[in-house]
Every structure is written in structure tokens, then in C-alpha cells.
Design a protein around this motif. Structure first.
Motif, mmCIF file in Angstrom:
data_model
loop_
_atom_site.group_PDB
_atom_site.id
_atom_site.type_symbol
_atom_site.label_atom_id
_atom_site.label_comp_id
_atom_site.label_asym_id
_atom_site.label_seq_id
_atom_site.Cartn_x
_atom_site.Cartn_y
_atom_site.Cartn_z
ATOM 1 N N MET A 169 0.946 -1.031 -0.096
ATOM 2 C CA MET A 169 0.017 -0.045 -0.010
ATOM 3 C C MET A 169 0.759 1.247 -0.130
ATOM 4 S SD MET A 169 -3.219 -0.597 0.031
ATOM 5 C CE MET A 169 -4.025 0.744 0.583
ATOM 6 N N THR A 170 2.173 1.192 0.355
ATOM 7 C CA THR A 170 2.937 2.520 0.507
ATOM 8 C C THR A 170 4.510 1.956 0.429
ATOM 9 O OG1 THR A 170 3.488 4.317 1.809
ATOM 10 C CG2 THR A 170 2.890 2.411 2.990
ATOM 11 N N SER A 171 5.078 2.747 -0.401
ATOM 12 C CA SER A 171 6.462 2.529 -0.398
ATOM 13 C C SER A 171 7.296 3.584 0.642
ATOM 14 C CB SER A 171 6.923 2.716 -1.686
ATOM 15 O OG SER A 171 6.595 3.945 -2.299
ATOM 16 N N GLN A 172 6.501 4.396 1.184
ATOM 17 C CA GLN A 172 7.140 5.536 2.009
ATOM 18 C C GLN A 172 6.217 5.712 3.326
ATOM 19 O OE1 GLN A 172 10.131 7.652 3.358
ATOM 20 N NE2 GLN A 172 10.125 7.644 0.933
ATOM 21 N N VAL A 173 6.875 5.493 4.381
ATOM 22 C CA VAL A 173 6.163 5.926 5.781
ATOM 23 C C VAL A 173 6.706 7.201 6.274
ATOM 24 C CG1 VAL A 173 5.916 4.887 8.038
ATOM 25 C CG2 VAL A 173 5.716 3.385 6.086
ATOM 26 N N LEU A 174 5.879 8.051 6.662
ATOM 27 C CA LEU A 174 6.304 9.151 7.368
ATOM 28 C C LEU A 174 6.100 9.101 8.863
ATOM 29 C CD1 LEU A 174 7.253 12.177 7.630
ATOM 30 C CD2 LEU A 174 4.806 12.646 7.107
ATOM 31 N N VAL A 175 7.206 9.350 9.670
ATOM 32 C CA VAL A 175 6.983 9.165 11.131
ATOM 33 C C VAL A 175 7.151 10.549 11.928
ATOM 34 C CG1 VAL A 175 9.270 8.198 11.479
ATOM 35 C CG2 VAL A 175 7.449 7.836 13.354
ATOM 36 N N GLY A 176 6.320 10.862 12.451
ATOM 37 C CA GLY A 176 6.422 12.212 13.225
ATOM 38 C C GLY A 176 7.227 11.832 14.446
ATOM 39 N N CYS A 177 8.788 12.601 14.644
ATOM 40 C CA CYS A 177 9.597 12.466 15.817
ATOM 41 C C CYS A 177 9.299 13.566 16.929
ATOM 42 C CB CYS A 177 10.816 12.523 15.439
ATOM 43 S SG CYS A 177 11.377 12.068 13.536
ATOM 44 N N SER A 178 9.570 13.101 17.960
ATOM 45 C CA SER A 178 9.700 14.184 19.129
ATOM 46 C C SER A 178 10.602 13.303 20.118
ATOM 47 C CB SER A 178 8.256 14.541 19.740
ATOM 48 O OG SER A 178 7.701 13.310 20.241
ATOM 49 N N PRO A 179 11.519 14.269 20.785
ATOM 50 C CA PRO A 179 12.502 13.715 21.769
ATOM 51 C C PRO A 179 11.849 13.219 23.156
ATOM 52 C CG PRO A 179 12.815 15.969 21.711
ATOM 53 C CD PRO A 179 11.472 15.643 20.666
ATOM 54 N N ASP A 180 10.990 12.490 22.981
ATOM 55 C CA ASP A 180 10.370 11.916 24.476
ATOM 56 C C ASP A 180 9.562 10.458 23.996
ATOM 57 O OD1 ASP A 180 7.936 12.399 22.796
ATOM 58 O OD2 ASP A 180 7.689 14.324 23.886
ATOM 59 N N ASP A 181 8.981 10.032 25.040
ATOM 60 C CA ASP A 181 8.553 8.862 25.159
ATOM 61 C C ASP A 181 7.467 8.471 23.663
ATOM 62 O OD1 ASP A 181 9.811 7.940 27.108
ATOM 63 O OD2 ASP A 181 8.280 8.136 28.594
ATOM 64 N N ARG A 182 6.722 9.614 23.658
ATOM 65 C CA ARG A 182 5.758 9.379 22.740
ATOM 66 C C ARG A 182 6.439 9.307 21.206
ATOM 67 N NH1 ARG A 182 2.895 15.409 21.480
ATOM 68 N NH2 ARG A 182 4.783 16.742 21.864
ATOM 69 N N GLY A 183 7.435 10.100 21.035
ATOM 70 C CA GLY A 183 8.205 9.862 20.013
ATOM 71 C C GLY A 183 8.656 8.362 19.489
ATOM 72 N N ASP A 184 9.101 7.927 20.763
ATOM 73 C CA ASP A 184 9.611 6.472 20.468
ATOM 74 C C ASP A 184 8.376 5.590 20.353
ATOM 75 O OD1 ASP A 184 12.026 4.693 20.910
ATOM 76 O OD2 ASP A 184 10.809 3.628 22.407
ATOM 77 N N ASP A 185 7.303 5.642 20.939
ATOM 78 C CA ASP A 185 6.397 4.956 20.659
ATOM 79 C C ASP A 185 5.718 4.959 19.090
ATOM 80 O OD1 ASP A 185 5.806 4.330 23.261
ATOM 81 O OD2 ASP A 185 4.192 6.208 23.428
ATOM 82 N N ALA A 186 5.809 6.373 18.280
ATOM 83 C CA ALA A 186 5.573 6.333 16.947
ATOM 84 C C ALA A 186 6.769 5.510 16.120
ATOM 85 C CB ALA A 186 5.545 7.708 16.656
ATOM 86 N N LEU A 187 8.279 5.531 16.666
ATOM 87 C CA LEU A 187 9.125 5.111 15.996
ATOM 88 C C LEU A 187 9.078 3.610 15.887
ATOM 89 C CD1 LEU A 187 12.160 7.265 17.277
ATOM 90 C CD2 LEU A 187 11.296 7.212 14.961
ATOM 91 N N VAL A 188 8.842 3.000 17.159
ATOM 92 C CA VAL A 188 8.633 1.646 17.090
ATOM 93 C C VAL A 188 7.472 1.247 16.272
ATOM 94 C CG1 VAL A 188 7.868 -0.482 18.777
ATOM 95 C CG2 VAL A 188 9.467 1.543 19.571
ATOM 96 N N LEU A 189 6.529 1.708 16.236
ATOM 97 C CA LEU A 189 5.127 1.415 15.394
ATOM 98 C C LEU A 189 5.730 1.608 13.900
ATOM 99 C CD1 LEU A 189 2.502 0.119 15.120
ATOM 100 C CD2 LEU A 189 1.435 2.556 15.537
ATOM 101 N N ALA A 190 6.284 2.500 13.549
ATOM 102 C CA ALA A 190 6.778 2.727 12.154
ATOM 103 C C ALA A 190 7.781 1.811 11.639
ATOM 104 C CB ALA A 190 7.269 4.254 11.985
ATOM 105 N N ALA A 191 8.616 1.268 12.715
ATOM 106 C CA ALA A 191 9.611 0.203 12.221
ATOM 107 C C ALA A 191 8.855 -1.158 12.106
ATOM 108 C CB ALA A 191 10.673 0.029 13.261
ATOM 109 N N LEU A 192 7.873 -1.338 12.996
ATOM 110 C CA LEU A 192 7.197 -2.613 12.497
ATOM 111 C C LEU A 192 6.563 -2.526 11.378
ATOM 112 C CD1 LEU A 192 5.214 -3.140 16.075
ATOM 113 C CD2 LEU A 192 6.937 -4.519 14.887
ATOM 114 N N VAL A 193 5.767 -1.349 10.793
ATOM 115 C CA VAL A 193 5.366 -1.160 9.493
ATOM 116 C C VAL A 193 6.292 -1.596 8.439
ATOM 117 C CG1 VAL A 193 3.959 0.290 7.980
ATOM 118 C CG2 VAL A 193 3.178 -0.014 10.250
ATOM 119 N N ALA A 194 7.511 -0.616 8.454
ATOM 120 C CA ALA A 194 8.449 -0.757 7.581
ATOM 121 C C ALA A 194 9.128 -2.107 7.332
ATOM 122 C CB ALA A 194 9.457 0.347 7.956
ATOM 123 N N ARG A 195 9.248 -2.922 8.302
ATOM 124 C CA ARG A 195 9.790 -4.074 8.167
ATOM 125 C C ARG A 195 8.902 -5.161 7.711
ATOM 126 N NH1 ARG A 195 11.424 -3.804 13.887
ATOM 127 N NH2 ARG A 195 10.115 -5.622 14.467
#
Length: 297
Positions: free
Chosen positions: A1-27
Motif C-alpha cells: 500500500m505504501t513505499s514511504q512511511v512518514l513518522v513524526g519524531c519528538s525527543p520523548d516517549d511518545r516519539g519512541d512509541d511512533a518510531l517503534v510502530l513505524a519500524a514494525l510497519v516498515a519491516r
């Protein structure tokens, strides 16, 4: 469905939550990831209220640091470095800024975390999410607060919240497309809601509720037949309110809950309606909000 995922980053726990989920999708999909941080822009003209150059340099430096840290974190999470692009963008609204970045990079999905005030294990809609959920042209995937600390090894199933209406077939096909892209089975779920105290007011309330449940099961069977491909599981759950009904639904650790936008919103944009808003705030797993009029293509 997508070849590009955009993840919003912030230097806190909510940013890490988004990064972990984006990595699951990307993998799961093999998509590349753009790690973006949106910072405030300069004022359009010099004046007493303008932000000075040092302050702007500080904001830009902090944004650069945030995306570099995000790129390193994504590498730790198994996303190849060649597939990660840091991106810094200036905009007064973080959600609207992410929409601009998604359009600029051709992203097919935006991933963000919960607002920091939210309850652990649930999604709180802050200003960033509110802007995305009322105008994003691509699906928005929201991670519950604390998701990064207790994330599954992989995504396991996509459950699409389904209610029959005139424009439901497009989002149904889109949800099926995402299940295929993530290589997970799909389940269709309908919540049959019982108003509080209805049993005490109406003698035949149980029969009415049972008829509603039967109609919901018929609608689910029809919808599952439209999807085609692998067999689609269906489930109907009865409860008093969305929160209690969702609490009765069995969810896998790697579950993703897909939800269609409200039918009063603009076509081809995400729009959080009353029912979808309650689902987002009650869901114990990540929620994928699909634009109105979405389709598998």
C-alpha cells in the motif's frame, strides 16, 4: 500500500512509541521511512514580536538532533539505514506540517504517538493528532501511550471496525489492502451498542438488541464476501458504549485496529467522526484511520 512511511519524531516517549510502530510497519512492508520533526517558523517580518536568529537556530538545532536520534533508533529497530531519511520542516502547526511533509515526500502513511497527557495503553488526541485527523490525505496510524515499551515482535492481525453505510465498501477494500501489505490476517468487527438502562425501560429490549445483532452479523457476512481472497474472520460484540464493547474484544499483542473516517468529512481526507473518535480514544492497540472514500488502490 505504501513505499514511504512518514513518522513524526519528538525527543520523548511518545516519539519512541511512533518510531517503534513505524519500524514494525516498515519491516512488514519493506517501505522506506522519513523521520520528520516540525518546528515553528520565523515570523514573516521583523518587529517587536519576531523571533530572533539565535532562537530560530536553537529550534532548528533541536529539530536536527531529534531526527538524527530518530534515524539511529530506527536502525536499532531493524530498519536499514539506507531506507531512513531525516527531515526537518517549519510550520506553525505540527500536524499540518506533517501533512505538508507527507505531500512533499509522497508518503502513503503518517505514524504518530499519543499526546503525553494520555492514559497508558490508550490514545489521547492532542493538537498534532487533531490536525492530522481532520485533513490528512493519507491514512494516519496512531500508537497508544507506552507502546514502545511493550511492543510486539511483529504485527499479527488487522481488525477493521465495520458498520454498513453507503460509502463503506471503499474503506473496506483499503483495509484489506493494508492487511495484505502487512502480511497479516484480517478480521471485521461490528460493535452493537446498548444504551445505558435500556433494559429497565423497555420489556422487549433484549429482542430488539438481538435483532440488531443478527442484522450486524448479516452485514459482516456480506462485507467479508466482498473482500475476496483469504477467508475473513468476523465478530459482533455487544456492549454499553464503545469503550466497554471494545474491552470485550479479544486483541492480539500485534493487533492493529482500522477505522473509517466520518461520512460528513471531506472526500479523500481523514476526518474523525463521533463513532471513530470514540474508537480511537478507547482502543488498546494502534489505530489506523483511513481517509473518507479510501480504496484498495
Amino acid at each position: 500500500m505504501t513505499s514511504q512511511v512518514l513518522v513524526g519524531c519528538s525527543p520523548d516517549d511518545r516519539g519512541d512509541d511512533a518510531l517503534v510502530l513505524a519500524a514494525l510497519v516498515a519491516r512488514a512492508t519493506g517501505a522506506a521511512v522519513t523521520a520528520a520533526n516540525v518546528h515553528p517558523p520565523p515570523w514573516p517580518a521583523r518587529g517587536p514580536g519576531s523571533v530572533d536568529a539565535e532562537w530560530l537556530a536553537f529550534l532548528r538545532g533541536r529539530a536536527d538532533e531529534a531526527v538524527r536520534a530518530a534515524a539511529a533508533r530506527l536502525a536499532e529497530l531493524g530498519v536499514p539505514k539506507r531506507d531512513v531519511a531525516p527531515h526537518v520542516h517549519a510550520h506553525r502547526g505540527s500536524g499540518r506540517g506533517l501533512i505538508e511533509v507527507a505531500e512533499e515526500t509522497g508518503a502513503g502513511l503518517v505514524v504518530i504517538g499519543s499526546a503525553p497527557r494520555g492514559r497508558r495503553g490508550r490514545i489521547a488526541v492532542g493538537s498534532t493528532a487533531d490536525q492530522l485527523l481532520h485533513g490528512s490525505p493519507v491514512p494516519v496510524l496512531l500508537a497508544p501511550r507506552g507502546y514502545g515499551a511493550e511492543a510486539p515482535v511483529r504485527l499479527e492481525r488487522l481488525t477493521a471496525a465495520y458498520w454498513r453505510r453507503g460509502d463503506a465498501d471503499g474503506p473496506l477494500a483499503a483495509a484489506a489492502g493494508w492487511a495484505a501489505a502487512l502480511d497479516v490476517p484480517m478480521r471485521l468487527l461490528t460493535l452493537v451498542l446498548r444504551p445505558p438502562g435500556v433494559a429497565a425501560r423497555f420489556r422487549d429490549s433484549g429482542e430488539v438488541l438481538e435483532r440488531q445483532r443478527e442484522r450486524a452479523e448479516e452485514d459482516l457476512a456480506r462485507a467479508a464476501g466482498l473482500v475476496g481472497g483469504a477467508p475473513i474472520a468476523t465478530e459482533t460484540v455487544t456492549g454499553v458504549g464503545v469503550g466497554k464493547a471494545l474491552a470485550a474484544v479479544d486483541m492480539l499483542p500485534g493487533e492493529v485496529l482500522a477505522c473509517q473516517s466520518g461520512h460528513h468529512g471531506p472526500l479523500r481526507k481523514v476526518f474523525l467522526g463521533e463513532s471513530s473518535g470514540k474508537i480511537v480514544r478507547s482502543a488498546p492497540r494502534p489505530v489506523l484511520m483511513l481517509p473518507r472514500g479510501a480504496s484498495r488502490g
